[in-house]
Design an enzyme around this catalytic site. Structure first.
Site, short mmCIF file in Angstrom:
data_model
loop_
_atom_site.label_atom_id
_atom_site.label_comp_id
_atom_site.label_asym_id
_atom_site.label_seq_id
_atom_site.Cartn_x
_atom_site.Cartn_y
_atom_site.Cartn_z
N CYS A 173 0.83 -1.20 0.00
CA CYS A 173 0.00 0.00 0.00
C CYS A 173 0.88 1.26 0.00
CB CYS A 173 -0.96 0.09 1.18
SG CYS A 173 -2.14 -1.26 1.23
N ARG B 79 4.31 -0.56 -4.48
CA ARG B 79 3.88 -1.02 -3.15
C ARG B 79 2.56 -1.77 -3.17
NH1 ARG B 79 6.85 1.58 0.73
NH2 ARG B 79 5.34 1.04 2.34
N TRP C 36 -2.49 -2.86 -1.75
CA TRP C 36 -2.14 -4.29 -1.80
C TRP C 36 -3.09 -4.93 -0.81
CZ3 TRP C 36 0.01 -8.04 1.57
CH2 TRP C 36 0.48 -9.20 0.94
N ASN D 104 -2.04 2.06 5.47
CA ASN D 104 -1.13 0.98 5.09
C ASN D 104 -0.86 0.21 6.37
OD1 ASN D 104 0.98 -0.59 4.10
ND2 ASN D 104 2.49 1.03 4.24
N GLY D 105 -1.19 -1.08 6.38
CA GLY D 105 -0.96 -1.89 7.59
C GLY D 105 -2.16 -2.77 7.86
N GLU E 131 17.86 -18.19 -5.54
CA GLU E 131 17.52 -16.85 -6.02
C GLU E 131 17.06 -16.90 -7.48
OE1 GLU E 131 16.79 -14.16 -4.84
OE2 GLU E 131 17.13 -12.64 -6.35
N LYS F 214 13.42 -15.62 -8.70
CA LYS F 214 13.22 -14.61 -9.76
C LYS F 214 12.27 -15.15 -10.81
CE LYS F 214 14.28 -11.70 -8.26
NZ LYS F 214 14.84 -11.55 -6.98
N GLU G 205 8.60 -15.38 -9.42
CA GLU G 205 7.84 -14.18 -9.09
C GLU G 205 7.47 -13.33 -10.31
OE1 GLU G 205 11.58 -11.70 -7.08
OE2 GLU G 205 9.61 -11.52 -6.21
N HIS H 36 18.24 -37.33 -3.64
CA HIS H 36 17.39 -37.72 -2.51
C HIS H 36 15.91 -37.41 -2.76
CE1 HIS H 36 20.90 -38.69 -0.17
NE2 HIS H 36 21.42 -37.52 -0.50
N LYS I 21 6.41 -4.47 -3.23
CA LYS I 21 7.85 -4.30 -3.02
C LYS I 21 8.22 -4.38 -1.54
CE LYS I 21 12.02 -3.23 -4.45
NZ LYS I 21 12.73 -4.35 -5.08
#
Ligand code: M6R
Length: 613
Positions: free
Chosen positions: A2, A27, A74, A100-101, A482, A486, A489, A505, A608
């Protein structure tokens, strides 16, 4: 998670707010909305989806206002819909709020307020704030907000206005970030600096518990008990251009190509090749304490957690200090045994990630020396750390982290080298050798990034693959993780990162001709083992994308020219190889996502900065 913008002054508030929201869209982009007041009339406009939908609506039917607030969402409570989009209002349509929260006790508050006759029209937790303030309002918004805050549980950055209190915004912070932009007879509020850089370079950073009353002529900052607080503004020196795309199609591609500069800037002034030493004076008194460290706990989330895994390897290899790595979201929920002389290093691009902050605070409470590695000066974590090593990556806008990651590895490398020297576990000669090779990395990265154009073959193939496997060992195992993150996402392809030795395994059962396997194979301690793992994949009909050092002669021999691919990067000391090995993986994810028609900079469901737990 947000983005919030507020404006009071003599301009039309709508374009200022919308422009600010554009810079904050990273955001959240589930919905966007504005509320502005003009001549005592409050008007709201909200749209589902990206900001461009709101802009279309404003173009079709313009709004104007002398002061106002805006939000890009968001979603946490309530699906993305126009009804659930912020700003939210009270029953009478006089008070509006952006948030925001998460308001954790919104349900009991909602039940109580509904019983008093308040009409709720959304599924959000935020709406309760508008009604709560309405129920406490006696002609003074500041007073009502302050009393409402006393009843709220959870975390918030809030901005409110009342249509009958002209040119006034009230904001409060507990958790998520909020800054005040200082102008001439105008003031701004925002979740992050880039939203306001076209208007001002002077900022006040709100602390937890702060409440601020903003008018065109004044900024009254108070703590939670209402005491006026004096705080010096900070001047932001970075160039607003750094937060622009600069000719690249996407921020992510621009940021991938900025890595040589980000690494160079993170090394700048901190390494002495001549004296073979690392200088981290910015850690202040904390630097002295490093000497006593017997153990390092690294806490982080997401990509920063992968940097932490590389950091563990570097700390153990270079400084010979035991290191362990935790997810921010897990650390508090085990029983962390923080012994004496423990160092807690939190790694976070934003400095605002709620899980990382919570772990950091817990480690601090248990007696660890808290050090932050962070990309945002003035962010929450930098204010709570005993010392901060800033990564100088510059603003990272793409939701998928790239340049912040390599800059974090460099900061961890510097910390490992410094610790090694302070503890006497690293000789001056070896330190100089390592520094010399580290200083060459930016140039080698430039060379490696020139492969950008050749990624299309891989992207063509991968964009049609539903699954992928990434294999690495040693210091490059985190790079396999990583690379997979990438890919996941931004392309939405399911990708797993695995330590190559673990393949036998279990994951080996997945291998067939349809599963692309990315194998990280730089020359070094585990090179032969990686070659064997590649052969195991090939023996089962698998197809491989190998990442090697330039000049490699062995890997090609076990691959099939028409079924497999090789990308090579310049050779470098094994400890620094993650800085180069990650580059083809970032480019591969980027080009695959573009080919698959994905929204690279704003992938679905992500934000983000994740400022809720
Ligand atoms: O700001 P932080 O470094 O604390 O953020 C941590 C993660 O949320 C972040 O790295 C996330 O995983 C990125 N989207 C990865 O590209």
């Amino acid at each position: 998670m947000c983005g919030i913008v507020g404006y009071v002054g003599s301009r039309d508030a709508v374009p200022v707010i919308v422009e600010g929201l554009r810079q904050l869209e990273y955001r959240g982009y589930d919905s966007a909305g504005v509320a502005v007041v003009r001549d005592g009339t409050l008007q709201r406009r909200r749209s589902v989806g990206k900001l461009c939908n709101l802009e279309d609506s404003l173009r079709a039917e313009p709004l104007a206002g002398a002061f106002g607030i805006g939000h890009t969402r968001w979603a946490t409570h309530g699906r993305p819909s126009e009804e659930n989009a912020h700003p939210h209002q009270d029953c009478k349509g006089k008070i509006v709020v952006v948030h925001n929260g998460i308001i954790e006790n919104y349900l009991p508050l909602k039940t109580r307020l509904a019983a008093q006759g308040h009409k709720f029209v959304t599924q959000t937790d935020t709406e309760v704030v508008a009604h709560l303030v309405e129920s406490l309002y006696k002609g003074d918004l500041e007073d009502a907000v302050r009393r409402a805050l006393g009843e709220l549980e959870g975390i918030y950055a809030l901005v409110l206005l009342h249509k009958d209190e002209p040119q006034k915004l009230i904001a409060a912070r507990k958790g998520p970030p909020l800054v005040v932009g200082l102008g001439e007879k105008e003031h701004f509020l925002a979740s992050d600096i880039p939203a306001l850089l076209s208007y001002t370079r002077d900022f006040l950073f709100l602390d937890d518990g702060d409440v601020v009353v903003v008018t065109p002529d004044s900024v009254k900052l108070t703590d939670s008990s209402g005491r006026v607080v004096k705080r010096d503004p900070q001047r932001i020196t970075w160039d607003p251009i750094q937060a622009e795309k600069g000719g690249y199609r996407h921020f992510m591609l621009k940021e991938i190509h900025e890595q040589p500069r980000a690494v160079r800037d993170t090394l700048l002034g901190r390494i002495g090749i001549e004296d073979g030493e690392v200088h981290l004076e910015e850690l202040g008194a904390a630097e002295e304490e490093l000497k006593r460290a017997k153990r390092v706990m690294l806490v982080a989330c997401g990509t920063s957690w992968h940097a932490a895994l590389v950091g563990k390897y570097l700390l153990e290899q270079v400084a010979q200090v035991p290191a362990e790595v935790d997810y921010g979201s897990e650390f508090r929920y085990r029983n962390p045994l923080v012994g004496p002389a423990s160092l807690c290093v939190a790694i976070t691009q934003s400095g605002e990630t709620a899980d990382t902050l919570a772990a950091f605070r817990e480690a601090k409470r248990l007696g660890a020396l808290p050090i932050a590695i962070c990309n945002v000066q003035g962010s929450m974590i930098t204010r709570e750390a005993a010392g901060t090593l800033l990564t100088h990556a510059g603003p990272e806008i793409g939701v998928a982290s790239t340049k912040a990651f390599t800059a974090q590895i460099v900061a961890l490398a510097l910390l490992a080298l410094r610790l090694g020297r302070l503890r006497g576990t690293l000789t001056n000669e070896r330190c100089r050798e390592l520094l010399e090779s580290l200083a060459r990395v930016p140039h080698l990265m430039e060379n490696a990034l020139a492969m950008s154009g050749r990624m299309d073959d891989a992207a063509k193939w991968l964009s049609r693959s539903p699954n992928m496997l990434y294999l690495g060992r040693g210091v490059n195992y985190p790079i396999a993780l990583e690379g997979a993150l990438k890919m996941k996402e931004i392309s939405y392809i399911h990708a797993e990162g695995y330590p190559a030795g673990e393949m036998k395994h279990g994951p080996i059962a997945l291998i067939d001709e349809s599963l692309p396997v990315v194998a990280l194979c730089p020359r070094g301690r585990v090179y032969d083992k990686m070659l064997s793992n590649i052969q195991e994949v090939k023996a089962r009909g698998g197809r491989v994308i190998a990442i090697t050092f330039q000049g490699d002669t062995e890997v090609g021999k076990v691959l099939e020219a028409d079924r497999d691919l090789i990308f090579d990067v310049p050779a470098v000391a094994e400890v620094w190889s993650p800085l180069l090995m990650v580059l083809p993986l970032q480019l591969m994810a980027y080009h695959t996502a573009v080919r698959a028609g994905r929204d690279v900079d704003q992938p679905r469901n992500l934000a983000k900065s994740v400022t809720v737990e």
